[in-house]
Design a protein around this motif. Structure first.
Motif, PDB file in Angstrom:
ATOM      1  N   GLU A  42       0.833  -1.201   0.000  1.00 25.42           N
ATOM      2  CA  GLU A  42       0.000   0.000   0.000  1.00 25.42           C
ATOM      3  C   GLU A  42       0.870   1.254   0.000  1.00 25.42           C
ATOM      4  OE1 GLU A  42      -3.080   2.188   3.021  1.00 25.42           O
ATOM      5  OE2 GLU A  42      -3.107  -0.005   2.945  1.00 25.42           O
ATOM      6  N   TYR A  43       1.899   1.262   0.834  1.00 22.76           N
ATOM      7  CA  TYR A  43       2.796   2.413   0.902  1.00 22.76           C
ATOM      8  C   TYR A  43       3.465   2.659  -0.444  1.00 22.76           C
ATOM      9  CZ  TYR A  43       7.156   4.917   1.883  1.00 22.76           C
ATOM     10  OH  TYR A  43       8.211   5.785   1.840  1.00 22.76           O
ATOM     11  N   ARG A  44       3.982   1.605  -1.037  1.00 23.26           N
ATOM     12  CA  ARG A  44       4.660   1.765  -2.324  1.00 23.26           C
ATOM     13  C   ARG A  44       3.679   2.116  -3.437  1.00 23.26           C
ATOM     14  NH1 ARG A  44       8.691  -3.338  -1.606  1.00 23.26           N
ATOM     15  NH2 ARG A  44      10.180  -2.297  -0.233  1.00 23.26           N
ATOM     16  N   GLY A  45       2.544   1.450  -3.480  1.00 21.28           N
ATOM     17  CA  GLY A  45       1.594   1.657  -4.560  1.00 21.28           C
ATOM     18  C   GLY A  45       0.846   2.971  -4.474  1.00 21.28           C
ATOM     19  N   GLU A  46       0.442   3.370  -3.259  1.00 15.71           N
ATOM     20  CA  GLU A  46      -0.383   4.567  -3.115  1.00 15.71           C
ATOM     21  C   GLU A  46       0.422   5.811  -2.765  1.00 15.71           C
ATOM     22  OE1 GLU A  46      -3.582   3.775  -0.407  1.00 15.71           O
ATOM     23  OE2 GLU A  46      -4.184   1.966  -1.494  1.00 15.71           O
ATOM     24  N   ASP A  47       1.666   5.632  -2.355  1.00 14.83           N
ATOM     25  CA  ASP A  47       2.467   6.782  -1.949  1.00 14.83           C
ATOM     26  C   ASP A  47       3.710   6.919  -2.829  1.00 14.83           C
ATOM     27  OD1 ASP A  47       3.485   8.929  -0.582  1.00 14.83           O
ATOM     28  OD2 ASP A  47       3.936   7.866   1.258  1.00 14.83           O
ATOM     29  N   VAL A  48       4.621   5.952  -2.739  1.00 17.50           N
ATOM     30  CA  VAL A  48       5.902   6.053  -3.445  1.00 17.50           C
ATOM     31  C   VAL A  48       5.715   6.035  -4.954  1.00 17.50           C
ATOM     32  CG1 VAL A  48       8.115   4.919  -3.852  1.00 17.50           C
ATOM     33  CG2 VAL A  48       7.198   5.046  -1.533  1.00 17.50           C
ATOM     34  N   LEU A  49       4.972   5.085  -5.478  1.00 18.30           N
ATOM     35  CA  LEU A  49       4.831   4.932  -6.930  1.00 18.30           C
ATOM     36  C   LEU A  49       3.501   5.481  -7.447  1.00 18.30           C
ATOM     37  CD1 LEU A  49       6.343   1.353  -7.241  1.00 18.30           C
ATOM     38  CD2 LEU A  49       7.443   3.537  -7.740  1.00 18.30           C
ATOM     39  N   LYS A  50       2.898   6.384  -6.695  1.00 22.80           N
ATOM     40  CA  LYS A  50       1.628   6.985  -7.110  1.00 22.80           C
ATOM     41  C   LYS A  50       1.797   7.695  -8.451  1.00 22.80           C
ATOM     42  CE  LYS A  50       0.426  10.696  -5.064  1.00 22.80           C
ATOM     43  NZ  LYS A  50       0.015  11.718  -4.124  1.00 22.80           N
ATOM     44  N   ASP A  51       2.888   8.428  -8.589  1.00 16.64           N
ATOM     45  CA  ASP A  51       3.213   9.104  -9.837  1.00 16.64           C
ATOM     46  C   ASP A  51       4.717   9.367  -9.844  1.00 16.64           C
ATOM     47  OD1 ASP A  51       3.673  11.482  -8.292  1.00 16.64           O
ATOM     48  OD2 ASP A  51       1.553  11.968  -8.448  1.00 16.64           O
ATOM     49  N   LEU A  77      12.394   6.276 -13.565  1.00 13.19           N
ATOM     50  CA  LEU A  77      11.364   6.436 -12.545  1.00 13.19           C
ATOM     51  C   LEU A  77       9.977   6.589 -13.183  1.00 13.19           C
ATOM     52  CD1 LEU A  77      13.276   8.791 -10.093  1.00 13.19           C
ATOM     53  CD2 LEU A  77      12.638   6.412  -9.674  1.00 13.19           C
ATOM     54  N   ALA A  78       9.915   7.310 -14.299  1.00 10.50           N
ATOM     55  CA  ALA A  78       8.645   7.460 -15.014  1.00 10.50           C
ATOM     56  C   ALA A  78       8.149   6.112 -15.523  1.00 10.50           C
ATOM     57  CB  ALA A  78       8.807   8.454 -16.171  1.00 10.50           C
ATOM     58  N   GLN A  79       9.064   5.310 -16.046  1.00 17.97           N
ATOM     59  CA  GLN A  79       8.674   3.981 -16.534  1.00 17.97           C
ATOM     60  C   GLN A  79       8.200   3.096 -15.389  1.00 17.97           C
ATOM     61  OE1 GLN A  79      12.418   3.224 -18.618  1.00 17.97           O
ATOM     62  NE2 GLN A  79      11.206   2.847 -20.458  1.00 17.97           N
ATOM     63  N   LEU A  80       8.901   3.158 -14.271  1.00 19.56           N
ATOM     64  CA  LEU A  80       8.529   2.330 -13.125  1.00 19.56           C
ATOM     65  C   LEU A  80       7.152   2.722 -12.600  1.00 19.56           C
ATOM     66  CD1 LEU A  80       9.321   0.125 -11.132  1.00 19.56           C
ATOM     67  CD2 LEU A  80      10.449   1.869  -9.759  1.00 19.56           C
ATOM     68  N   THR A  81       6.893   4.017 -12.444  1.00 21.47           N
ATOM     69  CA  THR A  81       5.585   4.429 -11.941  1.00 21.47           C
ATOM     70  C   THR A  81       4.484   4.126 -12.952  1.00 21.47           C
ATOM     71  OG1 THR A  81       5.965   6.702 -12.682  1.00 21.47           O
ATOM     72  CG2 THR A  81       6.475   6.205 -10.390  1.00 21.47           C
ATOM     73  N   ASP A  95      10.676  12.506 -23.302  1.00 20.45           N
ATOM     74  CA  ASP A  95      12.046  12.835 -23.718  1.00 20.45           C
ATOM     75  C   ASP A  95      13.092  12.280 -22.761  1.00 20.45           C
ATOM     76  OD1 ASP A  95      11.147  14.142 -25.959  1.00 20.45           O
ATOM     77  OD2 ASP A  95      11.142  16.118 -24.995  1.00 20.45           O
ATOM     78  N   PHE A  96      12.689  11.924 -21.541  1.00 17.78           N
ATOM     79  CA  PHE A  96      13.624  11.388 -20.557  1.00 17.78           C
ATOM     80  C   PHE A  96      13.811   9.878 -20.685  1.00 17.78           C
ATOM     81  CE2 PHE A  96      12.105  15.271 -18.488  1.00 17.78           C
ATOM     82  CZ  PHE A  96      13.317  15.866 -18.141  1.00 17.78           C
ATOM     83  N   LEU A  97      12.945   9.233 -21.482  1.00 18.32           N
ATOM     84  CA  LEU A  97      13.016   7.778 -21.621  1.00 18.32           C
ATOM     85  C   LEU A  97      14.228   7.371 -22.437  1.00 18.32           C
ATOM     86  CD1 LEU A  97       9.306   6.839 -22.390  1.00 18.32           C
ATOM     87  CD2 LEU A  97      10.491   6.812 -20.200  1.00 18.32           C
ATOM     88  N   PRO A  98      14.923   6.326 -21.985  1.00 14.18           N
ATOM     89  CA  PRO A  98      15.996   5.798 -22.832  1.00 14.18           C
ATOM     90  C   PRO A  98      15.370   5.167 -24.061  1.00 14.18           C
ATOM     91  CG  PRO A  98      15.699   4.435 -20.881  1.00 14.18           C
ATOM     92  CD  PRO A  98      14.774   5.602 -20.743  1.00 14.18           C
ATOM     93  N   GLN A  99      15.933   5.468 -25.205  1.00 12.00           N
ATOM     94  CA  GLN A  99      15.372   4.936 -26.445  1.00 12.00           C
ATOM     95  C   GLN A  99      16.109   3.673 -26.849  1.00 12.00           C
ATOM     96  OE1 GLN A  99      14.932   7.718 -29.567  1.00 12.00           O
ATOM     97  NE2 GLN A  99      13.655   9.071 -28.353  1.00 12.00           N
TER      98      GLN A  99
END
Length: 189
Positions: A42-51, A77-81, A95-99
């Motif tokens: 819950e902490y990771r899903g609703e708080d850490v990886l919320k966005d 981090l964007a990909q992970l979230t 633009d921050f994503l590795p291509q």
């Protein structure tokens, strides 16, 4: 008024009571571990990886001496979230994503028309890029471990299909292969 009352249990009754007490203790430990795991998810899903913003703030709080690395890892981090929430990476972060090498423009084919048959990357593709960016190559046990953890988080968000896609791709079930095939040992066949 009763005094000097003695209660004697038969041995098998005492064993049964001991087993029941042990089961109650095991159940209490299991329930505590389960609540702890649910709390972490819950902490990771609703708080850490919320966005992505929440993930960046969390990462900086844990690694405040590594601001430059955090900036460099914004795409990851964007990909992970996005994988944790079963969403696409926001346009402002693309633009921050590795291509992947195949998507990078080749100097010789700059005038070539874009391929219209390419599919949109899936959440699993984004997660693959994240794992590769972290240096977790094929065969690294951490890939399956992270996939399992993220899939568990995603399931709490009712994204079961995406969770199953991650598990299928990064943590497939073990396949049984017998050591000796009986047909190989049969004499005269």
């Amino acid at each position: 008024m009763a005094e000097n009352v003695t209660l004697i249990l038969r041995e098998h009754d005492q064993e049964r009571l001991d087993k029941l007490a042990e089961v109650r203790k095991d159940k209490a430990v299991w329930e505590h571990q389960r609540k702890y795991e649910q709390s972490k998810r819950e902490y990771r899903g609703e708080d850490v990886l919320k966005d992505t913003g929440s993930a960046v703030v969390w990462w900086l709080a844990k690694n405040d001496d590594h601001v430059e690395k955090t900036v460099a890892d914004l795409g990851l981090l964007a990909q992970l979230t996005s994988a944790a929430n079963d969403t696409d990476v926001p346009d402002r972060l693309l633009d921050f994503l590795p291509q992947p090498q195949s998507n990078r423009p080749d100097l010789e084919s700059v005038d070539a028309p874009p391929a219209s048959f390419e599919r949109e990357p899936t959440t699993a593709d984004h997660f693959e890029a994240f794992l590769s960016g972290m240096g977790f190559t094929d065969g690294d046990d951490r890939r399956a471990m992270l996939a399992k953890q993220i899939a568990d988080i995603i399931k709490t968000q009712d994204r079961n299909e995406t969770a199953e896609e991650l598990l299928k791709r990064f943590d497939p079930p073990a396949v049984y292969t017998p050591v000796n095939d009986a047909t190989d040992e049969a004499p005269g066949l």
